[in-house]
Write an enzyme that holds these catalytic residues in place. Structure first.
Site, PDB file in Angstrom:
ATOM      1  N   TYR A 154      -1.821  -0.960   9.997  1.00 49.83           N
ATOM      2  CA  TYR A 154      -1.834  -1.029   8.541  1.00 49.83           C
ATOM      3  C   TYR A 154      -0.528  -0.459   7.979  1.00 49.83           C
ATOM      4  CZ  TYR A 154      -3.940  -0.931   3.875  1.00 49.83           C
ATOM      5  OH  TYR A 154      -4.223  -1.148   2.547  1.00 49.83           O
ATOM      6  N   SER A 164       0.861  -1.185   0.000  1.00 49.92           N
ATOM      7  CA  SER A 164       0.000   0.000   0.000  1.00 49.92           C
ATOM      8  C   SER A 164       0.896   1.233   0.000  1.00 49.92           C
ATOM      9  CB  SER A 164      -0.869   0.014   1.261  1.00 49.92           C
ATOM     10  OG  SER A 164      -1.380   1.321   1.509  1.00 49.92           O
TER      11      SER A 164
END
Lengths: 253, 268
Positions: free
Chosen positions: B163, B150
């Site tokens: 995350y 990401s």
């Protein structure tokens, strides 16, 4: 099949710059295989013609422009010629580099200026000339094929590596400037790529080849499909990126 | 025989985690259309069954295997099942992950359990899957591992610890696997998606996606991942390893809206 249906450049016109490395023939042939007509520009008639021949071998139209392109007037004229002879300019591939390896203490001001202009200056001029048309038509794809020396340094290559980093940073900024105009611009950064590398056994006698995670030199064919991807509308959410295809060299500690 | 033929996935067996929905589903579709057989793992049986049916309709073999990717026994069993059925696994896509972080509390309120689940799902799962199948790939002398990272793997996200840390870990384990497994003929790369509205992201408490803060002026379409998945799964990408394939509408090229989440709305 199955070559996926969306991998097509049918109806598009590409302009690619060719240098003496001979990679442009592979790239131009790949663009034509995917359906594009291709204009080839460069100062070596031999290499321009061989790239154009690769386009014709795929049954697509080609135009050759042999000359120097030191200013906007020349790159603008070449782009205008592409549009007048083939109908539009949809793809620009800056695939021409000027390489210089020399100790800095021996490097002249002329050499610095030459390398910076032939790489960063030229890529900017071509992008500006093609971008003029692309922004106006609301669509276009620009791919700069550079060296991974944009990110990694190399002894005796200060001007060259600076020129590669300049192209990478220009790419990031143009991706923002033209993002909402439908123009996409990315870099493919290559590692140790040769047109015709020696047989594997021969290559692996070199320590640096054995050091590469994939233990071989690359070829222009290794990046040809990525070039097609970055040239097509199906990559429209990819912009401002440098994608390294280098046998794992950049991942190495 | 041209360069495009290298994209052919005929006879290739792919295992993808998180393949029932969102980006994973579109990668499944793209790879099936290019010829691949696909084993789809996911937590919920319904979506992976539907994805498997879609693959069969396209004309390839498929399996749907309900798997918790944070359970190493379940992960090992997933690959044992596929190998028993098909004999070979050529490509692994570690796509499972969770975007949601409950309420995104401040650092001092994050529980051990939240941290553990976040890291397990976003980072450890990629390790578990690669560990389970890499020996098989090494024995054959070929294989492709694709992780999904990401933009938060490169830049920090506000109140977004597990995350961000997990995806940062994915970025660097991808490099370590590339450098280590190259000599066995295995490549390892990561896809780095920008903002793509999916079922998972719609459930997040993160700020709303703002297309106007992304350089190309819009969020991504999940189907834009089909061609990327095909390229990374195919022989066309054989000289690429340890690299990040960033598809983010220009987010990481700039500085204001790194991955498409709007910093302006967050500052309010």
């Amino acid at each position: 099949m199955p070559v996926p249906n969306d991998w097509t450049l049918e109806g598009k016109v590409a302009l690619i710059t060719a240098d003496a490395r001979g990679w442009a023939a592979v790239f131009a042939g790949a663009l034509a295989e995917a359906g594009a007509d291709v204009v080839v520009a460069g100062h070596s008639a031999e290499h321009v013609e061989s790239a154009a021949a690769a386009v014709r071998a795929q049954g697509k139209r080609s135009v050759t422009i042999v000359g120097e392109f030191p200013g906007y007037a020349e790159t603008d004229a070449a782009v205008d010629q592409a549009v007048s002879e083939l109908g539009s300019i949809d793809i620009l591939v800056n695939a021409s580099l000027n390489q210089l390896g020399k100790p800095t203490l021996d490097t002249t001001e002329f050499e610095w200026n030459t390398v910076m202009d032939a790489n960063a200056g030229s890529a900017f001029r071509w992008a500006r000339s093609a971008g003029r048309k692309m922004v106006a038509q609301g669509n276009g794809h620009i791919v700069n094929v550079i060296s991974e020396m944009a990110e990694r340094g190399l002894t005796n290559h200060a001007p060259f590596s600076a020129s590669q980093a300049a192209i990478q940073q220009m790419t990031r900024s143009l991706s923002l400037e033209w993002g909402t105009s439908g123009v996409r611009i990315n870099c493919i950064a290559t590692g140790w790529v040769e047109l015709n590398p020696p047989p594997l056994e021969e290559q692996q006698k070199e320590l640096l080849v054995r050091y590469l995670p994939l233990r071989r030199k690359g070829t222009p064919e290794d990046i040809a499909t990525l070039l097609i991807y970055l040239s097509g509308d199906f990559s429209d959410f990819t912009t401002g990126q440098t994608i390294f295809v280098d046998g794992g060299a950049m991942a190495h500690a | 025989m041209g360069v495009l033929d290298a994209l052919n996935l005929d006879g290739k067996n792919v295992v993808i985690t998180g393949g029932g929905t969102g980006l994973g589903l579109e990668m499944v579709r793209g790879m099936a259309e290019a010829g691949a057989n696909i084993a789809i793992a996911g937590r919920r049986q319904g979506p992976i069954d539907e994805a498997a049916d879609m693959v069969k309709e396209i004309g390839r073999k498929s399996m749907a295997i309900s798997t918790d990717v944070t359970d190493t026994a379940a992960v090992n069993s997933l690959f044992e099942t596929v190998l028993a059925e098909w004999g070979d696994v050529h490509v692994l896509f570690s796509n499972a992950g969770i975007v949601r972080e409950d309420g995104r509390p401040p650092l001092w309120e994050i529980t051990d359990e939240s941290w553990r689940i976040g890291i397990e799902t976003n980072l450890s799962s990629a390790f578990y899957c690669a560990r389970a199948i890499s020996k098989h790939m090494a024995d054959r002398g070929s294989g492709k591992i694709v992780n999904v990272a990401s933009g938060f793997g490169f830049r920090g996200g506000r109140d977004n610890y597990m995350y961000t840390a997990g995806k940062g870990g994915v970025v660097n384990i991808t490099r370590a696997m590339a450098v280590s497994l190259g000599r066995y003929g295995i490549t390892c790369n990561a896809i780095v998606p920008g903002f793509f509205p999916t079922e998972a992201t719609n459930a997040t408490s993160m700020s709303l996606p703002r297309g106007d803060l992304i350089p190309v002026g819009r969020t991504g379409f999940p189907k834009e991942f089909g061609p990327v998945a095909v390229w990374l799964a195919s022989a066309a990408s054989d000289y690429m390893t340890g690299e990040m394939f960033i598809v983010d509408g220009g987010g990481l090229a700039g500085g204001m809206a790194p991955t498409g989440y709007g910093p302006i709305s967050e500052l309010a």
